[in-house]
Write a protein that holds these residues in place. Structure first.
Motif, PDB file in Angstrom:
ATOM      1  N   ASP A   1       0.824  -1.206   0.000  1.00  0.00           N
ATOM      2  CA  ASP A   1       0.000   0.000   0.000  1.00  0.00           C
ATOM      3  C   ASP A   1       0.861   1.261   0.000  1.00  0.00           C
ATOM      4  O   ASP A   1       0.536   2.247  -0.670  1.00  0.00           O
ATOM      5  N   VAL A   2       1.945   1.243   0.754  1.00  0.00           N
ATOM      6  CA  VAL A   2       2.844   2.401   0.767  1.00  0.00           C
ATOM      7  C   VAL A   2       3.445   2.615  -0.622  1.00  0.00           C
ATOM      8  O   VAL A   2       3.503   3.742  -1.129  1.00  0.00           O
ATOM      9  N   ALA A   3       3.877   1.530  -1.259  1.00  0.00           N
ATOM     10  CA  ALA A   3       4.444   1.640  -2.606  1.00  0.00           C
ATOM     11  C   ALA A   3       3.406   2.166  -3.588  1.00  0.00           C
ATOM     12  O   ALA A   3       3.707   2.999  -4.454  1.00  0.00           O
ATOM     13  N   VAL A   4       2.158   1.700  -3.457  1.00  0.00           N
ATOM     14  CA  VAL A   4       1.075   2.156  -4.329  1.00  0.00           C
ATOM     15  C   VAL A   4       0.842   3.653  -4.164  1.00  0.00           C
ATOM     16  O   VAL A   4       0.779   4.410  -5.138  1.00  0.00           O
ATOM     17  N   LEU A   5       0.716   4.108  -2.923  1.00  0.00           N
ATOM     18  CA  LEU A   5       0.456   5.523  -2.670  1.00  0.00           C
ATOM     19  C   LEU A   5       1.610   6.398  -3.141  1.00  0.00           C
ATOM     20  O   LEU A   5       1.395   7.464  -3.748  1.00  0.00           O
ATOM     21  N   GLU A   6       2.835   5.956  -2.873  1.00  0.00           N
ATOM     22  CA  GLU A   6       3.994   6.731  -3.305  1.00  0.00           C
ATOM     23  C   GLU A   6       4.030   6.844  -4.830  1.00  0.00           C
ATOM     24  O   GLU A   6       4.286   7.923  -5.376  1.00  0.00           O
ATOM     25  N   LEU A   7       3.780   5.746  -5.523  1.00  0.00           N
ATOM     26  CA  LEU A   7       3.843   5.770  -6.985  1.00  0.00           C
ATOM     27  C   LEU A   7       2.710   6.601  -7.582  1.00  0.00           C
ATOM     28  O   LEU A   7       2.917   7.349  -8.540  1.00  0.00           O
ATOM     29  N   LEU A   8       1.506   6.469  -7.038  1.00  0.00           N
ATOM     30  CA  LEU A   8       0.381   7.245  -7.547  1.00  0.00           C
ATOM     31  C   LEU A   8       0.656   8.741  -7.419  1.00  0.00           C
ATOM     32  O   LEU A   8       0.425   9.517  -8.354  1.00  0.00           O
ATOM     33  N   TYR A   9       1.145   9.148  -6.259  1.00  0.00           N
ATOM     34  CA  TYR A   9       1.387  10.572  -6.014  1.00  0.00           C
ATOM     35  C   TYR A   9       2.632  11.062  -6.757  1.00  0.00           C
ATOM     36  O   TYR A   9       2.670  12.190  -7.264  1.00  0.00           O
ATOM     37  N   ALA A  10       3.648  10.223  -6.853  1.00  0.00           N
ATOM     38  CA  ALA A  10       4.902  10.640  -7.490  1.00  0.00           C
ATOM     39  C   ALA A  10       4.777  10.741  -9.006  1.00  0.00           C
ATOM     40  O   ALA A  10       5.398  11.603  -9.633  1.00  0.00           O
ATOM     41  N   THR A  11       3.986   9.863  -9.602  1.00  0.00           N
ATOM     42  CA  THR A  11       3.952   9.771 -11.066  1.00  0.00           C
ATOM     43  C   THR A  11       2.673  10.297 -11.693  1.00  0.00           C
ATOM     44  O   THR A  11       2.670  10.661 -12.870  1.00  0.00           O
ATOM     45  N   GLY A  12       1.568  10.299 -10.938  1.00  0.00           N
ATOM     46  CA  GLY A  12       0.292  10.710 -11.517  1.00  0.00           C
ATOM     47  C   GLY A  12      -0.263   9.714 -12.516  1.00  0.00           C
ATOM     48  O   GLY A  12      -1.125  10.064 -13.333  1.00  0.00           O
TER      49      GLY A  12
ATOM     50  N   LEU B   1      12.856   9.977  -4.787  1.00  0.00           N
ATOM     51  CA  LEU B   1      13.523   9.080  -3.854  1.00  0.00           C
ATOM     52  C   LEU B   1      12.567   8.412  -2.869  1.00  0.00           C
ATOM     53  O   LEU B   1      12.712   7.212  -2.598  1.00  0.00           O
ATOM     54  N   PRO B   2      11.563   9.126  -2.305  1.00  0.00           N
ATOM     55  CA  PRO B   2      10.643   8.436  -1.397  1.00  0.00           C
ATOM     56  C   PRO B   2       9.915   7.262  -2.054  1.00  0.00           C
ATOM     57  O   PRO B   2       9.775   6.196  -1.449  1.00  0.00           O
ATOM     58  N   ALA B   3       9.456   7.464  -3.294  1.00  0.00           N
ATOM     59  CA  ALA B   3       8.790   6.370  -4.007  1.00  0.00           C
ATOM     60  C   ALA B   3       9.773   5.240  -4.290  1.00  0.00           C
ATOM     61  O   ALA B   3       9.429   4.057  -4.194  1.00  0.00           O
ATOM     62  N   ALA B   4      11.024   5.604  -4.640  1.00  0.00           N
ATOM     63  CA  ALA B   4      12.040   4.587  -4.906  1.00  0.00           C
ATOM     64  C   ALA B   4      12.290   3.733  -3.666  1.00  0.00           C
ATOM     65  O   ALA B   4      12.402   2.499  -3.752  1.00  0.00           O
ATOM     66  N   ARG B   5      12.359   4.356  -2.507  1.00  0.00           N
ATOM     67  CA  ARG B   5      12.578   3.607  -1.273  1.00  0.00           C
ATOM     68  C   ARG B   5      11.405   2.686  -0.966  1.00  0.00           C
ATOM     69  O   ARG B   5      11.597   1.539  -0.537  1.00  0.00           O
ATOM     70  N   ALA B   6      10.176   3.186  -1.192  1.00  0.00           N
ATOM     71  CA  ALA B   6       8.994   2.368  -0.921  1.00  0.00           C
ATOM     72  C   ALA B   6       8.941   1.157  -1.841  1.00  0.00           C
ATOM     73  O   ALA B   6       8.612   0.042  -1.411  1.00  0.00           O
ATOM     74  N   VAL B   7       9.271   1.362  -3.116  1.00  0.00           N
ATOM     75  CA  VAL B   7       9.267   0.248  -4.072  1.00  0.00           C
ATOM     76  C   VAL B   7      10.357  -0.762  -3.722  1.00  0.00           C
ATOM     77  O   VAL B   7      10.135  -1.985  -3.763  1.00  0.00           O
ATOM     78  N   GLU B   8      11.534  -0.276  -3.363  1.00  0.00           N
ATOM     79  CA  GLU B   8      12.631  -1.171  -2.980  1.00  0.00           C
ATOM     80  C   GLU B   8      12.237  -2.038  -1.780  1.00  0.00           C
ATOM     81  O   GLU B   8      12.479  -3.251  -1.757  1.00  0.00           O
TER      82      GLU B   8
END
Length: 313
Positions: A151-162, A199-206
């Motif tokens: 869920d964290v990775a999903v939220l980070e990617l949605l907000y980071a990339t649109g 970077l925050p989204a990258a960390r969440a995905v990692e």
């Protein structure tokens, strides 16, 4: 995929045949998603059914008067202006195709007007609300729950990339370039684009790939980046429900789904100084006019802030 079997059964044979040919055009030539094809066919089938009730037997007989009669019927049935405008647009695309392919002598919809839609500005999160949304999800995922990490990775990617929710759930592991922090997205019409993330989204995905995905992965997972609780590719509905649920926990935040995070990302980019063309490319908009909506959002937010802060507003 025949989206409107009941409608086709009621249509004259020649109309039903053309509708089937149009479906193949949408799927094979325009590469539209199943959802988009179903929507187009439903709108066109409704117009053809109206034409049949008027006594028409073939698409060659459809004229501007027929189309105006159909729109008038929609309005008398209480359909919203947005619905009528959308259906008129779908039928104009259809009549253009008929004329271009020689299935009709003229483009009957070329002069068809539809009611102007009242443009409503989409709700967006404030920067602090977006930050709190992700911070709360991150805190809850501290127990190492694989679904929480996802869920964290999903939220980070949605907000980071649109990206759109359909684009997000369609991502494979190899679509993410973790070194360059770029994700390869397959958008509408199967158009591919590259979207950077921070970077925050990258960390969440990692963290998700290292600690969460291996705990959910099964033989059914394939190359999918984001997995559901049973190991298959995560369903868009699961993502929508999660976003609504998480936002309900943020005080004062508007209720929205993944598309609201897309609006938020675009608005924050423009407010941060990005130009319209860049945002258009990142979001995968085919027309700049679609992206320009976000300039209105930003202006509206600026006006609200002015009214709240200035003593003589």
């Amino acid at each position: 995929m025949t989206a409107t079997p009941s409608s086709e059964e009621l249509l004259p044979e020649s109309m039903a045949r053309v509708l089937g040919e149009y479906e193949r055009h949408l799927v094979n030539e325009r590469n539209l998603s199943e959802h988009s094809v179903r929507a187009y066919l439903g709108d066109v089938a409704g117009m053809l059914e109206h034409a049949r009730r008027l006594g028409l037997d073939s698409v060659e007989e459809i004229d501007l008067r027929t189309l105006r009669s159909w729109l008038a019927q929609l309005q008398t049935r209480g359909r919203s202006r947005a619905t009528v405008a959308r259906r008129a647009s779908a039928v104009r695309v259809f009549t253009t195709w008929l004329a271009r392919t020689g299935r009709a002598p003229t483009d009957a919809g070329a002069l068809l007007l539809s009611p102007k839609q009242a443009k409503t500005l989409p709700a967006v999160l404030r920067v602090e609300e977006a930050t709190e949304l992700i911070a709360a999800a991150t805190e809850q995922a501290a127990d190492g729950s694989p679904v929480g990490l996802r869920d964290v990775a999903v939220l980070e990617l949605l907000y980071a990339t649109g990206v759109r929710v359909g684009e997000l759930v369609g991502l494979d592991v190899d679509d993410v370039d973790r070194d360059r922090r770029v994700v390869r997205v397959l958008g509408k019409g199967r158009k591919e684009r590259s979207v950077p993330f921070g970077l925050p989204a990258a960390r969440a995905v990692e963290q998700w790939l290292r600690e969460g995905r291996p705990l959910l992965a099964t033989e059914a997972s394939g190359p999918a980046l984001l997995l559901g609780a049973r190991g298959g590719r995560v369903d868009p509905r699961v993502v929508r429900e999660m976003v609504h649920r998480r936002l309900a926990e943020v005080p004062g935040a508007p209720d929205m789904g993944p598309h609201g995070l897309r609006h938020t990302a675009a608005t924050h980019l423009l407010e941060g100084g990005a130009d319209l063309r860049t945002v258009q490319e990142l979001l995968g908009h085919s027309s700049l006019s679609t992206t320009q909506l976000y300039t209105h959002v930003s202006t509206d937010r600026l006006r609200q802030a002015y009214r709240q802060a200035h003593p003589r507003a």
